[in-house]
Scaffold this motif. Structure first.
Motif, PDB file in Angstrom:
ATOM      1  N   VAL A 353      60.579  24.494  62.679  1.00 32.51           N
ATOM      2  CA  VAL A 353      60.308  24.657  61.426  1.00 32.51           C
ATOM      3  C   VAL A 353      61.193  24.895  60.123  1.00 32.51           C
ATOM      4  O   VAL A 353      62.273  25.839  60.743  1.00 32.51           O
ATOM      5  CB  VAL A 353      58.719  24.974  61.197  1.00 32.51           C
ATOM      6  CG1 VAL A 353      58.695  25.159  58.878  1.00 32.51           C
ATOM      7  CG2 VAL A 353      57.350  23.680  61.249  1.00 32.51           C
ATOM      8  N   ASP A 354      62.083  24.580  59.104  1.00 32.40           N
ATOM      9  CA  ASP A 354      62.859  25.677  58.594  1.00 32.40           C
ATOM     10  C   ASP A 354      62.267  25.511  56.937  1.00 32.40           C
ATOM     11  O   ASP A 354      60.840  25.331  56.524  1.00 32.40           O
ATOM     12  CB  ASP A 354      63.483  24.189  58.278  1.00 32.40           C
ATOM     13  CG  ASP A 354      65.247  24.803  57.450  1.00 32.40           C
ATOM     14  OD1 ASP A 354      64.809  26.322  57.731  1.00 32.40           O
ATOM     15  OD2 ASP A 354      66.347  24.271  57.487  1.00 32.40           O
ATOM     16  N   SER A 355      62.736  26.885  56.360  1.00 30.87           N
ATOM     17  CA  SER A 355      62.206  26.722  54.954  1.00 30.87           C
ATOM     18  C   SER A 355      63.268  27.776  53.946  1.00 30.87           C
ATOM     19  O   SER A 355      64.117  27.701  54.683  1.00 30.87           O
ATOM     20  CB  SER A 355      61.150  28.136  55.384  1.00 30.87           C
ATOM     21  OG  SER A 355      61.815  29.331  56.435  1.00 30.87           O
ATOM     22  N   TYR A 356      62.908  28.491  53.248  1.00 23.82           N
ATOM     23  CA  TYR A 356      63.568  28.509  51.794  1.00 23.82           C
ATOM     24  C   TYR A 356      62.786  29.434  51.022  1.00 23.82           C
ATOM     25  O   TYR A 356      61.633  29.229  51.136  1.00 23.82           O
ATOM     26  CB  TYR A 356      63.897  27.300  50.907  1.00 23.82           C
ATOM     27  CG  TYR A 356      64.534  27.667  49.580  1.00 23.82           C
ATOM     28  CD1 TYR A 356      65.478  28.530  49.010  1.00 23.82           C
ATOM     29  CD2 TYR A 356      63.375  27.980  48.330  1.00 23.82           C
ATOM     30  CE1 TYR A 356      65.933  28.757  48.328  1.00 23.82           C
ATOM     31  CE2 TYR A 356      63.988  27.758  47.009  1.00 23.82           C
ATOM     32  CZ  TYR A 356      65.479  28.496  46.781  1.00 23.82           C
ATOM     33  OH  TYR A 356      65.643  28.951  45.649  1.00 23.82           O
ATOM     34  N   GLY A 357      62.791  31.163  50.730  1.00 21.35           N
ATOM     35  CA  GLY A 357      62.164  31.563  50.002  1.00 21.35           C
ATOM     36  C   GLY A 357      63.501  32.925  49.827  1.00 21.35           C
ATOM     37  O   GLY A 357      64.198  32.533  50.416  1.00 21.35           O
ATOM     38  N   THR A 363      57.339  35.418  50.344  1.00 17.50           N
ATOM     39  CA  THR A 363      56.975  34.892  51.099  1.00 17.50           C
ATOM     40  C   THR A 363      58.269  33.212  51.161  1.00 17.50           C
ATOM     41  O   THR A 363      58.903  33.076  49.945  1.00 17.50           O
ATOM     42  CB  THR A 363      55.516  34.479  51.157  1.00 17.50           C
ATOM     43  OG1 THR A 363      54.858  33.628  51.995  1.00 17.50           O
ATOM     44  CG2 THR A 363      55.148  33.344  50.170  1.00 17.50           C
ATOM     45  N   GLY A 364      57.626  31.963  51.459  1.00 13.15           N
ATOM     46  CA  GLY A 364      58.703  31.158  51.291  1.00 13.15           C
ATOM     47  C   GLY A 364      57.715  30.188  49.705  1.00 13.15           C
ATOM     48  O   GLY A 364      56.871  30.126  49.716  1.00 13.15           O
ATOM     49  N   ILE A 365      59.483  29.728  49.828  1.00 13.27           N
ATOM     50  CA  ILE A 365      59.241  28.114  48.587  1.00 13.27           C
ATOM     51  C   ILE A 365      58.760  27.414  48.908  1.00 13.27           C
ATOM     52  O   ILE A 365      58.032  26.594  48.178  1.00 13.27           O
ATOM     53  CB  ILE A 365      59.993  28.923  47.858  1.00 13.27           C
ATOM     54  CG1 ILE A 365      60.516  30.008  47.349  1.00 13.27           C
ATOM     55  CG2 ILE A 365      59.800  27.602  45.839  1.00 13.27           C
ATOM     56  CD1 ILE A 365      61.739  30.559  46.376  1.00 13.27           C
ATOM     57  N   ALA A 366      60.064  26.918  49.947  1.00  7.99           N
ATOM     58  CA  ALA A 366      59.241  25.091  50.256  1.00  7.99           C
ATOM     59  C   ALA A 366      59.486  25.759  51.997  1.00  7.99           C
ATOM     60  O   ALA A 366      59.959  26.610  52.472  1.00  7.99           O
ATOM     61  CB  ALA A 366      60.249  24.628  49.703  1.00  7.99           C
ATOM     62  N   VAL A 367      58.873  24.975  53.315  1.00  4.95           N
ATOM     63  CA  VAL A 367      58.587  24.847  54.190  1.00  4.95           C
ATOM     64  C   VAL A 367      58.586  23.436  54.643  1.00  4.95           C
ATOM     65  O   VAL A 367      58.056  22.459  54.482  1.00  4.95           O
ATOM     66  CB  VAL A 367      57.504  25.331  54.410  1.00  4.95           C
ATOM     67  CG1 VAL A 367      57.205  24.911  56.073  1.00  4.95           C
ATOM     68  CG2 VAL A 367      57.578  26.945  54.256  1.00  4.95           C
TER      69      VAL A 367
END
Length: 553
Positions: A353-357, A363-367
């Protein structure tokens, strides 16, 4: 054969079932700090409510290290005792700050929850700071008491402060034993009262304190409950909030980061899961031994750790079959890197899983789920539960899909602002509570694709580093006329810090001297590892601003 479209359709139907009217995660709009945003109608209103409701988990593991184990019940007793110490001996109450300066340990977590029970504000100071940086953090936040480990206690001899200090190795065990059996009393706080201050590097120099509210942390815990419910639905199981989760989380990032504190330690109070705390410098064999021994199911690692997994070469000697979710966080990684990771690390093949935060968002903004990584490489997935995301142009207007602009977000996870810094807060959060991230990207089928990072940010091993702070430090050296700090590609860390320094005529400073000068004033990870010394002026544009794009090592 199940296609990505099939998975997305199923995901949409599950999400609708979980968030529809009358469902456990139904969202309604309420006014929050002057803006209407979606929130859960049936939610807890203070962080300490997570602590008190977790008493039902009793003897289940909450905190585990290589040589210790603490159940929810044991943790609750320790927190009650230490909260009594802070309240009775140090006068800590609602709104007071309590600083924690230490490496990852069980005592860090106990101190955090004791602070929250009192309605005080936990200040997570960066354990890698040098004395000058520590002094800045203490001066800015003015804690009523400071809790430290032995290594940081030694550093305090070089810090000008009169804040009372408690050590984790000596004072905490003694004081907790003295107050054994104390009843936990909690303070009354509002949802938008402050809860935590964590530091993030700033474009204007010294680190800024991101101030998170009670609402922020509780909402993050609810997001994790929702994620658990989503995962159960994918396996054909129903979500029951009264049933504790069997997931076990490996914590490898510092507790003064949102990845560990907000997104592992706090939510596990809501889900009844175990937190396995990795301590010390990262070592693949030690980490995988914990995965095997503790049957770890979830692990969020920075790309540097993932890269060391790739290089290890003998991961299969460990039983990692329990790992069902392996996520990348804290720093961007390329499509090619993720492909290498999936090819060479067995547990990453189907669970990556990758994410942007951001620290500012809690917490994460998009996953990006495994299906996103496979079908839409280069994207960071869709906005997470409760997040509204827009791409805006320079005038602040929302743009269409495929058009590049600034990433702006609004959610119950967005911080209150920067502690004691109204100017920086106003520059980041507008009147409608939209956070302007300073990152640029596009939307592709609703999925975020980043096209550029915050202007000059250097990401070294998951740590955010802004050049300005380092440049201002080097400028203090009498032989330095001016300097520029840039990020250079590094095979393990992602980027390393490089400095181009203009030396004054007659100046005698060399690389060794400048390195030592910086090391006395900055955390080790901010000290440039590559240098170029010159007497030629740095390139500038027509307005006199440094032209970073034209500067190279």
């Amino acid at each position: 054969m199940t296609t990505a479209a099939d998975q997305q359709a199923f995901l949409a139907s599950v999400m609708s079932r979980l968030t529809g009217p009358g469902s456990p995660f139904e969202l309604v709009e309420e006014e929050v700090l002057g803006a209407r945003i979606p929130v859960l109608p049936n939610r807890q209103r203070a962080v300490h409510e997570l602590l008190t409701s977790a008493a039902a988990y009793g003897d289940r593991d909450y905190l585990v290290t290589e040589d210790r184990r603490m159940s929810f019940a044991e943790h609750a007793d320790a927190v009650a005792a230490f909260a009594a110490v802070l309240r009775e001996d140090y006068g800590v109450g609602v709104g007071d700050r309590v600083g924690i300066l230490a490496a990852n340990t069980i005592e860090w977590v106990v101190a955090f929850w004791a602070t929250q029970a009192l309605g005080a504000v936990t200040v997570g100071l960066n354990a890698w700071w040098v004395p000058r940086e520590i002094e800045h953090g203490l001066t800015l936040t003015a804690p009523k008491v400071l809790i430290v480990d032995a290594k940081r206690a030694a550093l305090l001899t070089e810090v000008d402060t009169d804040v009372p200090v408690l050590t984790m190795e000596q004072d905490m065990p003694r004081l907790i034993a003295d107050r054994a059996g104390a009843e936990l009393t909690v303070a009354e706080v509002g949802e938008d009262d402050p809860s935590v201050i964590l530091f993030t590097s700033g474009t204007s120099g010294k680190p800024k304190g991101a101030l998170h509210s009670q609402r922020n942390l509780v909402a993050v815990a609810d997001y994790h409950r929702y994620s658990d419910a989503l995962a159960l639905a994918f396996r054909g199981q129903d979500y029951d909030p009264a049933v504790p989760s069997e997931l076990r989380y490996l914590l490898t990032s510092p507790l003064f980061h949102i990845a560990s504190l907000h997104n592992i330690v706090v939510p596990r109070m809501a889900t009844g899961s175990a937190v396995v705390i990795y301590q010390g410098a990262f070592n693949v064999d030690r980490a995988l031994t914990l995965v095997e021994r503790e049957r770890i199911t979830n692990w969020g690692a920075v790309p540097t750790m993932a890269n060391r997994l790739i290089e290890h070469g003998n991961i299969r000697k460990y039983d990692t079959s329990s790992l069902s979710a392996f996520s990348l966080a804290s720093a961007p990684s390329s499509v090619e890197f993720k492909q290498r990771l999936q090819e060479q690390v067995p547990f990453a093949q189907d669970s990556l899983v990758d994410s942007y935060g951001l620290t500012e968002c809690s917490t994460g903004i998009a996953v990006a789920l495994p299906s996103d990584i496979a079908a839409f490489p280069g994207t960071l997935g869709r906005p997470v539960f409760g997040v509204a995301l827009e791409i805006r142009d320079v005038a602040g207007e929302q743009v269409e899909e495929g058009v590049e602009g600034e990433v702006c977000v609004r959610s119950p996870y967005v911080m209150l602002g920067y502690w004691e810094n109204p100017e920086a807060t106003a520059a980041s959060i507008d009147a409608d509570r939209w956070l302007h991230t300073g990152d640029f990207g596009t939307l592709d089928g609703g999925r975020l694709r980043l096209t550029g990072r915050r202007s000059d940010l250097i990401l070294r091993g998951g740590e955010n580093i802004y050049p300005t702070e380092i440049e201002q430090c080097l400028d203090e050296h009498p032989d330095v006329v001016e300097c520029a700090v840039i990020g250079e590609a590094h095979p393990d860390l992602g980027q390393e810090v490089a400095a181009i320094v203009v030396i004054a005529n007659g100046g005698t400073a060399n690389e060794e001297e400048l390195r030592a000068f910086a090391a006395e004033r900055l955390s080790y990870f901010k000290v440039p590892s590559r240098w170029r010394l010159t007497t030629e002026p740095l390139p500038r544009n027509a307005t006199g601003k440094m032209a970073r794009g034209k500067i190279a090592l």
